[in-house]
Design a protein around this motif. Structure first.
Motif: not given
Length: 82
Positions: A41-43, A48-50, A64-66
């Motif tokens: 749900n990251w806009p 996106v990973l956590a 949290i990162y791409t």
């Protein structure tokens, strides 16, 4: 495993952790659990990973990162743990 000695990259990562109220130096040389989640749900981002680091059932850090080369990395905001 958290490194026993931090190199420059891990120092920078730990600095980000400290800004979020965590400090991985306390766990240097310890084996910890790393769980990676996909954030759905990251806009405005494709993937996106956590990452969440856990030691003895306690969250000790994470990010949290791409995965993109020009992506971002942010530390987790800690919540009160009982």
């Amino acid at each position: 495993q958290i490194p026993g000695e931090f190199d420059a990259v891990y120092e920078a990562y730990n600095q980000m952790q400290q800004e979020c109220g965590f400090d991985l130096r306390k766990y240097a040389g310890k084996k910890v659990e790393l769980t990676t989640f996909r954030v759905t749900n990251w806009p405005d981002e494709e993937e996106v990973l956590a990452d969440v680091l856990v030691y003895k059932k306690k969250v000790i850090g994470g990010a949290i990162y791409t995965a993109a080369v020009d992506g971002f990395m942010k530390g987790l905001s800690p919540i009160e743990q009982k």
